[in-house]
Design a protein around this motif. Structure first.
Motif, PDB file in Angstrom:
ATOM      1  N   LEU A  50      87.044 -80.364  65.856  1.00 37.88           N
ATOM      2  CA  LEU A  50      86.187 -79.391  65.173  1.00 37.88           C
ATOM      3  C   LEU A  50      85.414 -80.049  64.029  1.00 37.88           C
ATOM      4  N   PHE A  51      86.090 -80.945  63.319  1.00 40.14           N
ATOM      5  CA  PHE A  51      85.450 -81.652  62.212  1.00 40.14           C
ATOM      6  C   PHE A  51      84.403 -82.639  62.734  1.00 40.14           C
ATOM      7  N   ALA A  52      84.742 -83.353  63.822  1.00 37.79           N
ATOM      8  CA  ALA A  52      83.824 -84.366  64.351  1.00 37.79           C
ATOM      9  C   ALA A  52      82.517 -83.741  64.836  1.00 37.79           C
ATOM     10  N   GLN A  53      82.569 -82.502  65.282  1.00 37.64           N
ATOM     11  CA  GLN A  53      81.354 -81.812  65.706  1.00 37.64           C
ATOM     12  C   GLN A  53      80.411 -81.547  64.533  1.00 37.64           C
ATOM     13  N   GLN A  54      80.930 -81.648  63.318  1.00 39.62           N
ATOM     14  CA  GLN A  54      80.134 -81.379  62.117  1.00 39.62           C
ATOM     15  C   GLN A  54      79.945 -82.646  61.283  1.00 39.62           C
ATOM     16  N   GLN A  55      79.921 -83.787  61.955  1.00 39.33           N
ATOM     17  CA  GLN A  55      79.815 -85.055  61.220  1.00 39.33           C
ATOM     18  C   GLN A  55      78.503 -85.137  60.431  1.00 39.33           C
ATOM     19  N   PHE A  56      77.406 -84.671  61.017  1.00 34.63           N
ATOM     20  CA  PHE A  56      76.139 -84.720  60.280  1.00 34.63           C
ATOM     21  C   PHE A  56      76.220 -83.899  58.990  1.00 34.63           C
ATOM     22  N   THR A  57      76.874 -82.727  59.068  1.00 35.66           N
ATOM     23  CA  THR A  57      77.054 -81.892  57.864  1.00 35.66           C
ATOM     24  C   THR A  57      77.903 -82.624  56.831  1.00 35.66           C
ATOM     25  N   PHE A  58      78.908 -83.347  57.279  1.00 37.13           N
ATOM     26  CA  PHE A  58      79.774 -84.113  56.378  1.00 37.13           C
ATOM     27  C   PHE A  58      78.989 -85.222  55.674  1.00 37.13           C
ATOM     28  N   ILE A  59      78.204 -85.968  56.421  1.00 39.69           N
ATOM     29  CA  ILE A  59      77.417 -87.055  55.826  1.00 39.69           C
ATOM     30  C   ILE A  59      76.405 -86.500  54.830  1.00 39.69           C
ATOM     31  N   ARG A  60      75.763 -85.385  55.175  1.00 40.90           N
ATOM     32  CA  ARG A  60      74.785 -84.781  54.262  1.00 40.90           C
ATOM     33  C   ARG A  60      75.460 -84.295  52.975  1.00 40.90           C
ATOM     34  N   ALA A  61      76.684 -83.772  53.073  1.00 44.49           N
ATOM     35  CA  ALA A  61      77.421 -83.337  51.878  1.00 44.49           C
ATOM     36  C   ALA A  61      77.753 -84.532  50.995  1.00 44.49           C
ATOM     37  N   LEU A  62      78.113 -85.655  51.605  1.00 50.37           N
ATOM     38  CA  LEU A  62      78.393 -86.866  50.813  1.00 50.37           C
ATOM     39  C   LEU A  62      77.122 -87.370  50.129  1.00 50.37           C
ATOM     40  N   GLU A  63      76.015 -87.318  50.826  1.00 54.98           N
ATOM     41  CA  GLU A  63      74.762 -87.764  50.209  1.00 54.98           C
ATOM     42  C   GLU A  63      74.389 -86.881  49.014  1.00 54.98           C
ATOM     43  N   HIS A  64      74.567 -85.571  49.169  1.00 56.20           N
ATOM     44  CA  HIS A  64      74.229 -84.654  48.064  1.00 56.20           C
ATOM     45  C   HIS A  64      75.111 -84.921  46.848  1.00 56.20           C
ATOM     46  N   THR A  65      76.376 -85.051  47.064  1.00 57.55           N
ATOM     47  CA  THR A  65      77.298 -85.229  45.924  1.00 57.55           C
ATOM     48  C   THR A  65      77.140 -86.616  45.297  1.00 57.55           C
ATOM     49  N   ARG A  66      76.838 -87.606  46.104  1.00 53.86           N
ATOM     50  CA  ARG A  66      76.635 -88.952  45.546  1.00 53.86           C
ATOM     51  C   ARG A  66      75.374 -88.980  44.674  1.00 53.86           C
ATOM     52  N   GLU A  67      74.356 -88.261  45.100  1.00 50.56           N
ATOM     53  CA  GLU A  67      73.143 -88.173  44.287  1.00 50.56           C
ATOM     54  C   GLU A  67      73.436 -87.476  42.967  1.00 50.56           C
ATOM     55  N   ASN A  68      74.190 -86.408  43.031  1.00 50.60           N
ATOM     56  CA  ASN A  68      74.521 -85.687  41.793  1.00 50.60           C
ATOM     57  C   ASN A  68      75.380 -86.538  40.865  1.00 50.60           C
ATOM     58  N   ALA A  69      76.194 -87.412  41.462  1.00 51.09           N
ATOM     59  CA  ALA A  69      77.081 -88.272  40.660  1.00 51.09           C
ATOM     60  C   ALA A  69      76.382 -89.563  40.243  1.00 51.09           C
ATOM     61  N   HIS A  70      75.136 -89.764  40.702  1.00 54.26           N
ATOM     62  CA  HIS A  70      74.399 -91.012  40.432  1.00 54.26           C
ATOM     63  C   HIS A  70      75.233 -92.217  40.888  1.00 54.26           C
ATOM     64  N   ASP A  71      75.781 -92.076  42.105  1.00 57.86           N
ATOM     65  CA  ASP A  71      76.688 -93.096  42.634  1.00 57.86           C
ATOM     66  C   ASP A  71      76.195 -93.507  44.027  1.00 57.86           C
ATOM     67  N   MET A  72      74.923 -93.987  44.087  1.00 61.62           N
ATOM     68  CA  MET A  72      74.315 -94.269  45.372  1.00 61.62           C
ATOM     69  C   MET A  72      74.485 -95.722  45.823  1.00 61.62           C
ATOM     70  N   ILE A  73      75.118 -96.546  45.007  1.00 63.06           N
ATOM     71  CA  ILE A  73      75.199 -97.967  45.354  1.00 63.06           C
ATOM     72  C   ILE A  73      76.469 -98.292  46.143  1.00 63.06           C
ATOM     73  N   ARG A  74      77.616 -97.914  45.595  1.00 64.79           N
ATOM     74  CA  ARG A  74      78.887 -98.282  46.259  1.00 64.79           C
ATOM     75  C   ARG A  74      79.138 -97.388  47.474  1.00 64.79           C
ATOM     76  N   PRO A  75      79.849 -97.921  48.477  1.00 72.67           N
ATOM     77  CA  PRO A  75      80.172 -97.103  49.655  1.00 72.67           C
ATOM     78  C   PRO A  75      81.249 -96.076  49.329  1.00 72.67           C
ATOM     79  N   VAL A  76      81.373 -95.078  50.173  1.00 71.53           N
ATOM     80  CA  VAL A  76      82.470 -94.111  50.050  1.00 71.53           C
ATOM     81  C   VAL A  76      83.715 -94.800  50.609  1.00 71.53           C
ATOM     82  N   ALA A  77      84.628 -95.168  49.726  1.00 71.23           N
ATOM     83  CA  ALA A  77      85.693 -96.089  50.126  1.00 71.23           C
ATOM     84  C   ALA A  77      87.097 -95.537  49.975  1.00 71.23           C
TER      85      ALA A  77
END
Length: 242
Positions: free
Chosen positions: A17-44
Protein backbone atom coordinates in the motif's frame (compact mmCIF):
# COMPACT_ATOMS: atom_id res chain seq x y z
CA UNK A 1 5.72 -20.05 13.63
CA UNK A 2 2.28 -19.56 12.11
CA UNK A 3 1.95 -16.27 14.00
CA UNK A 4 5.27 -15.10 12.58
CA UNK A 5 4.13 -15.95 9.05
CA UNK A 6 0.87 -14.06 9.52
CA UNK A 7 2.64 -11.00 10.94
CA UNK A 8 5.07 -10.96 8.02
CA UNK A 9 2.22 -11.22 5.50
CA UNK A 10 0.48 -8.28 7.17
CA UNK A 11 3.66 -6.21 6.95
CA UNK A 12 4.02 -7.03 3.26
CA UNK A 13 0.45 -5.88 2.63
CA UNK A 14 1.11 -2.60 4.44
CA UNK A 15 4.26 -2.07 2.40
CA UNK A 16 2.47 -2.74 -0.90
CA UNK A 17 0.00 0.00 0.00
CA UNK A 18 2.87 2.35 0.82
CA UNK A 19 4.85 1.46 -2.32
CA UNK A 20 1.87 2.46 -4.47
CA UNK A 21 2.26 5.97 -3.03
CA UNK A 22 6.01 6.32 -3.50
CA UNK A 23 5.66 9.49 -5.58
CA UNK A 24 3.60 11.07 -2.76
CA UNK A 25 6.30 10.05 -0.28
CA UNK A 26 9.12 11.60 -2.33
CA UNK A 27 7.13 14.81 -2.82
CA UNK A 28 6.51 15.03 0.96
CA UNK A 29 10.25 14.67 1.60
CA UNK A 30 11.01 17.39 -0.93
CA UNK A 31 8.51 19.76 0.69
CA UNK A 32 9.81 19.23 4.21
CA UNK A 33 13.45 19.42 3.14
CA UNK A 34 12.77 22.76 1.50
CA UNK A 35 11.09 24.04 4.63
CA UNK A 36 14.04 22.82 6.70
CA UNK A 37 16.56 24.37 4.25
CA UNK A 38 18.19 20.94 4.12
CA UNK A 39 18.47 20.32 0.37
CA UNK A 40 22.11 19.23 0.24
CA UNK A 41 22.45 16.08 2.36
CA UNK A 42 20.55 12.89 1.44
CA UNK A 43 17.72 11.51 3.55
CA UNK A 44 19.84 9.04 5.49
CA UNK A 45 17.95 7.93 8.61
CA UNK A 46 14.51 7.29 10.08
CA UNK A 47 15.09 9.96 12.71
CA UNK A 48 15.65 12.49 9.91
CA UNK A 49 12.25 11.64 8.41
CA UNK A 50 10.72 11.89 11.89
CA UNK A 51 12.24 15.34 12.33
CA UNK A 52 10.89 16.53 8.97
CA UNK A 53 7.40 15.34 9.89
CA UNK A 54 7.43 16.80 13.42
CA UNK A 55 8.87 20.24 12.60
CA UNK A 56 8.59 21.02 8.89
CA UNK A 57 5.44 19.35 7.63
CA UNK A 58 2.75 21.85 6.55
CA UNK A 59 -0.08 19.73 5.07
CA UNK A 60 -2.00 16.62 6.08
CA UNK A 61 -1.13 14.62 2.93
CA UNK A 62 2.62 14.95 3.58
CA UNK A 63 2.13 14.18 7.26
CA UNK A 64 0.05 11.10 6.50
CA UNK A 65 2.56 9.49 4.12
CA UNK A 66 5.58 10.30 6.29
CA UNK A 67 3.80 8.89 9.33
CA UNK A 68 2.92 5.77 7.34
CA UNK A 69 6.60 5.21 6.57
CA UNK A 70 7.66 5.65 10.21
CA UNK A 71 4.88 3.35 11.48
CA UNK A 72 5.89 0.55 9.10
CA UNK A 73 9.52 0.87 10.24
CA UNK A 74 8.47 0.73 13.90
CA UNK A 75 6.23 -2.30 13.28
CA UNK A 76 9.07 -4.12 11.54
CA UNK A 77 11.37 -3.36 14.46
CA UNK A 78 8.88 -4.79 16.94
CA UNK A 79 8.44 -7.86 14.74
CA UNK A 80 12.20 -8.45 14.84
CA UNK A 81 12.17 -8.62 18.64
CA UNK A 82 9.18 -10.99 18.59
CA UNK A 83 10.91 -13.28 16.11
CA UNK A 84 13.81 -13.65 18.52
CA UNK A 85 11.54 -15.71 20.80
CA UNK A 86 10.73 -18.23 18.05
CA UNK A 87 12.58 -21.55 18.29
CA UNK A 88 14.56 -23.27 16.94
CA UNK A 89 17.26 -20.72 16.12
CA UNK A 90 20.93 -20.78 15.19
CA UNK A 91 23.74 -18.37 14.37
CA UNK A 92 22.32 -17.62 10.90
CA UNK A 93 18.85 -16.63 12.12
CA UNK A 94 20.41 -14.55 14.89
CA UNK A 95 22.64 -12.75 12.38
CA UNK A 96 19.68 -12.01 10.08
CA UNK A 97 17.67 -10.46 12.91
CA UNK A 98 20.68 -8.42 14.05
CA UNK A 99 20.98 -6.94 10.55
CA UNK A 100 17.27 -6.13 10.52
CA UNK A 101 17.49 -4.38 13.89
CA UNK A 102 20.49 -2.38 12.68
CA UNK A 103 18.70 -1.29 9.52
CA UNK A 104 15.63 -0.21 11.49
CA UNK A 105 17.60 1.73 14.08
CA UNK A 106 16.47 5.37 13.89
CA UNK A 107 20.06 6.61 13.78
CA UNK A 108 21.38 4.12 11.22
CA UNK A 109 22.80 5.59 7.99
CA UNK A 110 20.58 4.47 5.07
CA UNK A 111 22.32 6.42 2.32
CA UNK A 112 24.19 3.45 0.83
CA UNK A 113 21.32 0.92 0.93
CA UNK A 114 19.87 -0.04 -2.46
CA UNK A 115 17.03 -2.49 -3.08
CA UNK A 116 17.85 -4.82 -5.95
CA UNK A 117 15.81 -6.88 -8.40
CA UNK A 118 12.95 -7.79 -8.25
CA UNK A 119 12.38 -4.52 -6.37
CA UNK A 120 12.12 -1.48 -8.64
CA UNK A 121 11.65 1.31 -6.10
CA UNK A 122 14.98 2.95 -6.99
CA UNK A 123 14.16 2.81 -10.71
CA UNK A 124 10.94 4.71 -10.03
CA UNK A 125 12.91 7.72 -8.84
CA UNK A 126 12.76 10.34 -11.55
CA UNK A 127 16.32 11.72 -11.79
CA UNK A 128 19.90 11.37 -10.59
CA UNK A 129 19.37 13.83 -7.75
CA UNK A 130 16.36 11.89 -6.49
CA UNK A 131 18.30 8.62 -6.71
CA UNK A 132 21.15 10.16 -4.76
CA UNK A 133 18.97 11.69 -2.08
CA UNK A 134 16.18 9.14 -1.69
CA UNK A 135 17.59 5.81 -2.89
CA UNK A 136 18.39 4.65 0.65
CA UNK A 137 15.16 5.66 2.33
CA UNK A 138 12.95 4.01 -0.31
CA UNK A 139 15.06 0.83 -0.17
CA UNK A 140 14.91 0.38 3.61
CA UNK A 141 11.56 -1.42 3.93
CA UNK A 142 11.89 -3.85 0.97
CA UNK A 143 15.43 -4.83 1.99
CA UNK A 144 14.30 -5.47 5.56
CA UNK A 145 11.35 -7.56 4.37
CA UNK A 146 13.71 -9.65 2.24
CA UNK A 147 15.86 -10.36 5.30
CA UNK A 148 12.79 -11.38 7.29
CA UNK A 149 11.60 -13.74 4.57
CA UNK A 150 15.08 -15.26 4.51
CA UNK A 151 14.85 -15.69 8.30
CA UNK A 152 11.47 -17.41 7.96
CA UNK A 153 12.67 -19.83 5.27
CA UNK A 154 15.75 -20.82 7.28
CA UNK A 155 13.75 -21.24 10.50
CA UNK A 156 11.29 -23.56 8.74
CA UNK A 157 14.22 -25.71 7.58
CA UNK A 158 15.47 -25.91 11.16
CA UNK A 159 12.01 -26.94 12.36
CA UNK A 160 11.78 -29.68 9.73
CA UNK A 161 15.24 -30.91 10.71
CA UNK A 162 14.18 -31.16 14.37
CA UNK A 163 11.01 -33.07 13.38
CA UNK A 164 13.04 -35.45 11.22
CA UNK A 165 15.41 -36.14 14.10
CA UNK A 166 12.51 -36.86 16.47
CA UNK A 167 10.68 -39.10 13.99
CA UNK A 168 13.96 -40.81 13.10
CA UNK A 169 14.50 -41.76 16.75
CA UNK A 170 11.02 -43.29 16.89
CA UNK A 171 11.67 -45.20 13.68
CA UNK A 172 14.90 -46.63 15.11
CA UNK A 173 13.03 -47.85 18.19
CA UNK A 174 10.39 -49.43 15.96
CA UNK A 175 13.05 -51.16 13.87
CA UNK A 176 14.77 -52.61 16.92
CA UNK A 177 11.70 -54.65 17.87
CA UNK A 178 11.76 -56.93 14.78
CA UNK A 179 15.54 -57.02 14.90
CA UNK A 180 15.41 -58.28 18.49
CA UNK A 181 12.84 -60.96 17.63
CA UNK A 182 15.42 -63.51 16.30
CA UNK A 183 17.46 -63.07 19.46
CA UNK A 184 14.44 -63.79 21.63
CA UNK A 185 13.57 -66.82 19.47
CA UNK A 186 17.13 -68.12 19.79
CA UNK A 187 16.90 -67.83 23.56
CA UNK A 188 13.66 -69.82 23.57
CA UNK A 189 15.16 -72.53 21.30
CA UNK A 190 18.44 -72.80 23.18
CA UNK A 191 19.03 -76.10 25.15
CA UNK A 192 18.28 -75.87 28.85
CA UNK A 193 21.12 -75.59 31.34
CA UNK A 194 22.80 -78.74 32.70
CA UNK A 195 21.16 -78.41 36.12
CA UNK A 196 17.74 -78.26 34.48
CA UNK A 197 18.55 -81.35 32.40
CA UNK A 198 19.59 -83.25 35.57
CA UNK A 199 16.35 -82.32 37.32
CA UNK A 200 14.35 -83.41 34.28
CA UNK A 201 16.21 -86.77 34.16
CA UNK A 202 15.60 -87.44 37.85
CA UNK A 203 11.93 -86.57 37.46
CA UNK A 204 11.58 -88.96 34.53
CA UNK A 205 13.24 -91.82 36.48
CA UNK A 206 10.94 -91.17 39.41
CA UNK A 207 7.90 -91.36 37.15
CA UNK A 208 9.08 -94.67 35.65
CA UNK A 209 9.61 -96.14 39.13
CA UNK A 210 6.18 -95.03 40.30
CA UNK A 211 4.50 -96.44 37.21
CA UNK A 212 6.34 -99.77 37.67
CA UNK A 213 5.34 -99.98 41.31
CA UNK A 214 1.69 -99.34 40.42
CA UNK A 215 1.83 -102.12 37.81
CA UNK A 216 3.22 -104.65 40.35
CA UNK A 217 0.61 -103.65 42.93
CA UNK A 218 -2.17 -104.14 40.41
CA UNK A 219 -0.88 -107.63 39.45
CA UNK A 220 -0.65 -108.71 43.08
CA UNK A 221 -4.14 -107.44 43.70
CA UNK A 222 -5.50 -109.50 40.81
CA UNK A 223 -3.82 -112.66 42.15
CA UNK A 224 -5.25 -112.06 45.60
CA UNK A 225 -8.75 -111.66 44.21
CA UNK A 226 -8.39 -114.90 42.28
CA UNK A 227 -7.38 -116.92 45.29
CA UNK A 228 -9.60 -115.18 47.81
CA UNK A 229 -12.72 -116.97 46.69
CA UNK A 230 -14.16 -114.67 44.16
CA UNK A 231 -14.27 -117.87 42.08
CA UNK A 232 -16.89 -120.08 43.78
CA UNK A 233 -14.76 -123.20 43.52
CA UNK A 234 -11.11 -123.64 42.93
CA UNK A 235 -9.93 -125.13 39.75
CA UNK A 236 -9.20 -128.89 39.80
CA UNK A 237 -7.40 -130.96 37.27
CA UNK A 238 -9.68 -133.18 35.16
CA UNK A 239 -10.06 -136.90 36.08
CA UNK A 240 -9.86 -136.39 39.83
CA UNK A 241 -12.92 -136.47 42.12
CA UNK A 242 -13.17 -135.79 45.77
Amino acid sequence: MNEAKESLRNMEQKYKLFAQQQFTFIRALEHTRENAHDMIRPVASISQVQSYMDHYCENSTDRRILNMFINICNDLSQLCYRLETVHPSDSKTTDILDRCKLLLSHSNDLSTIRAKYPHDVVNHLSCHEAKHHYGGVVSLIPVTLDYMKEWLAHTEKLSQRVLCNVSGGSAISAKRAPQDAPARAAILQAPPPACLEAQTSVSKKHNVQVQGSKHVQKKNLNDTEYYSGKLKRPWKPPGRHA
